[in-house]
Design an enzyme around this catalytic site. Structure first.
Site, short mmCIF file in Angstrom:
data_model
loop_
_atom_site.label_atom_id
_atom_site.label_comp_id
_atom_site.label_asym_id
_atom_site.label_seq_id
_atom_site.Cartn_x
_atom_site.Cartn_y
_atom_site.Cartn_z
N LYS A 64 1.62 4.06 -3.07
CA LYS A 64 1.44 5.51 -2.91
C LYS A 64 2.72 6.24 -3.27
O LYS A 64 2.68 7.31 -3.90
CB LYS A 64 1.03 5.82 -1.47
N SER A 113 -7.97 1.74 7.62
CA SER A 113 -7.41 2.60 8.65
C SER A 113 -8.15 2.44 9.97
O SER A 113 -7.55 2.38 11.04
CB SER A 113 -7.47 4.07 8.21
N TYR A 156 0.84 -1.20 0.00
CA TYR A 156 0.00 0.00 0.00
C TYR A 156 0.88 1.26 0.00
O TYR A 156 0.72 2.15 -0.83
CB TYR A 156 -0.95 -0.02 1.20
N PRO A 182 -1.54 12.56 3.31
CA PRO A 182 -2.11 12.23 4.62
C PRO A 182 -1.52 10.91 5.14
O PRO A 182 -1.23 9.99 4.37
CB PRO A 182 -3.60 12.09 4.35
N VAL A 183 -1.36 10.86 6.44
CA VAL A 183 -0.89 9.64 7.10
C VAL A 183 -2.10 8.77 7.43
O VAL A 183 -3.16 8.96 6.84
CB VAL A 183 -0.07 10.02 8.34
#
Length: 175
Positions: free
Chosen positions: A9, A47, A5, A32-33
């Site tokens: 990104k 998430s 993942y 974004p984290v």
């Protein structure tokens, strides 16, 4: 590391920068984290599953790792602020703070003592892992006031309860 993942990104952003350079386009990126907060959708996402496992008893221990967190509303606002700011350029790290998983479970246990939240680290031999250092100054300079991670975790759990993805457990004892 086989973290596909994050790898995807990273590669996607690298390609975007390359294409933008070739086409002489201005590119501004918001990174974004791990994003938490109230869910819009009726189902669980990856998430939020990160938090849910600590509340259901499916994780007997927590891992020795640190993670950066941001509220979904801050991530959305970051995209809008960057889009609307002609002076915005480059990369914008969208993160409120970095916490060790031990701190995450301690926050969850304090906020929701009725759930079977783990208290032991899976790796009790090694020292706690340190999180990556980052700066969110570029977004703060655009006016973002990040929602504190404790509030974000609280609202994530409340959203899970409201969507019936996590049962509401009474904390009243029979003692």
């Amino acid at each position: 590391m086989q973290n596909w993942y994050c790898y995807a990104k990273t590669v996607a952003e690298q390609v975007a920068w390359k294409v933008a350079g070739e086409r002489r386009l201005d590119l501004v990126v918001v990174n974004p984290v791990l994003t938490l907060g109230p869910l819009l959708q009726p189902t669980l996402n990856a998430s939020t599953a990160h938090v849910l496992k600590y509340l259901t008893g499916s994780a007997a221990t927590y891992v020795n790792a640190a993670q950066a967190y941001v509220d979904v509303r801050d991530a959305a606002e970051a995209h809008i602020r960057v889009y609307e700011a002609p002076e915005a350029e480059g990369r914008h790290i969208c993160a409120e703070s970095t916490l060790h998983r031990g701190e995450v479970v301690r926050i969850l246990a304090k906020l929701f003592p009725e759930y079977p939240i783990p208290t032991r680290c899976k790796d009790e031999v090694n020292p706690p892992k340190k999180g990556y250092r980052f700066t969110n100054k570029k977004l703060m300079d655009l006016g973002i006031q990040f929602i504190p991670v404790t509030q974000c975790l609280f609202e994530t759990v409340k959203s899970l309860q409201e969507k019936a993805l996590l049962p509401v457990v009474s904390c009243i004892s029979d003692d």
